[in-house]
Design a protein around this motif. Sequence first.
Motif, short mmCIF file in Angstrom:
data_model
loop_
_atom_site.label_atom_id
_atom_site.label_comp_id
_atom_site.label_asym_id
_atom_site.label_seq_id
_atom_site.Cartn_x
_atom_site.Cartn_y
_atom_site.Cartn_z
N UNK A 57 0.83 -1.21 0.00
CA UNK A 57 0.00 0.00 0.00
C UNK A 57 0.87 1.26 0.00
N UNK A 58 2.01 1.21 0.74
CA UNK A 58 2.93 2.36 0.76
C UNK A 58 3.48 2.62 -0.64
N UNK A 59 3.93 1.55 -1.31
CA UNK A 59 4.43 1.69 -2.68
C UNK A 59 3.32 2.19 -3.62
N UNK A 60 2.10 1.66 -3.39
CA UNK A 60 0.98 2.09 -4.21
C UNK A 60 0.71 3.59 -4.01
N UNK A 61 0.80 4.06 -2.74
CA UNK A 61 0.59 5.49 -2.46
C UNK A 61 1.68 6.33 -3.13
N UNK A 62 2.94 5.83 -3.05
CA UNK A 62 4.03 6.54 -3.71
C UNK A 62 3.81 6.61 -5.22
N UNK A 64 0.91 6.49 -6.69
CA UNK A 64 -0.21 7.40 -6.92
C UNK A 64 0.27 8.85 -6.87
N UNK A 65 1.11 9.18 -5.86
CA UNK A 65 1.65 10.55 -5.75
C UNK A 65 2.51 10.90 -6.96
N UNK A 66 3.34 9.92 -7.38
CA UNK A 66 4.17 10.14 -8.55
C UNK A 66 3.31 10.35 -9.80
N UNK A 67 2.25 9.52 -9.90
CA UNK A 67 1.34 9.66 -11.05
C UNK A 67 0.66 11.02 -11.03
N UNK A 68 0.23 11.46 -9.82
CA UNK A 68 -0.38 12.78 -9.70
C UNK A 68 0.59 13.88 -10.12
#
Length: 225
Positions: A57-62, A64-68
């Motif tokens: 989930x942490x990698x997924x959040x990172x 997501x932030x990178x994608x944003x």
Amino acid sequence: MDIFKEDAQCQLNEKLNETRIKFLSLWENYNPAGFKQRYRESLKITEGKCLEIYEEEKQMCEKIQLTKKVIAEQKAFIEQTRLNMESVNKNFENIERQKQEVSEKIKKLKEGLLTKQELISTQKQENKAKLKELNTSAEMFKKRMGLEIRKVHGEQLQFIFKCISHKNPKQPFTFLLKISEEGNYEVTSCEPPLECMPLLQEKLKETNNFSAFLANVRKAFTTLV
């Protein structure tokens, strides 16, 4: 009836016996220490899985932030590209407008040049006609009144009158004449000076009669003798 009771009692005893055997088996297999160990192992496995899920989930959040961030950069790039395109379009429109204005100016200049060339050509023809008239008048005066014409610097003609003074027939009375850019006769000098010369020039401009002009100039010179 006793037979039925006996069968039911037998069946009940069998059920009770099976239940007792199962209970004993469970009791024999029950080991508090082993149960705790299995519980700890189960907790450890569960904790490991939770950590894995947390890391995912942490990698997924990172991600997501990178994608944003990438999306925001792309939006900014698209907006800047749009502004640049608008600026390029405006510049292109300005260049087209300036090109049109320059074309119009060139067209007007060409038209003005053609008009000027036509005027120059017409003026040349008129000047030739005036020079022809001047030469004709000069020849007549040369024969009758001793007029001499010389071409001097600056495309000017010098007119020399003699035989005006009875005391000194060879005394020269002169004036310099040129044709202006407007095609008018213009006296640049006169010797001796004649006060009436500006009036004679104005009359020449109005009548365009050069023979009469020469006659009037000679007559004016005679008044000085």
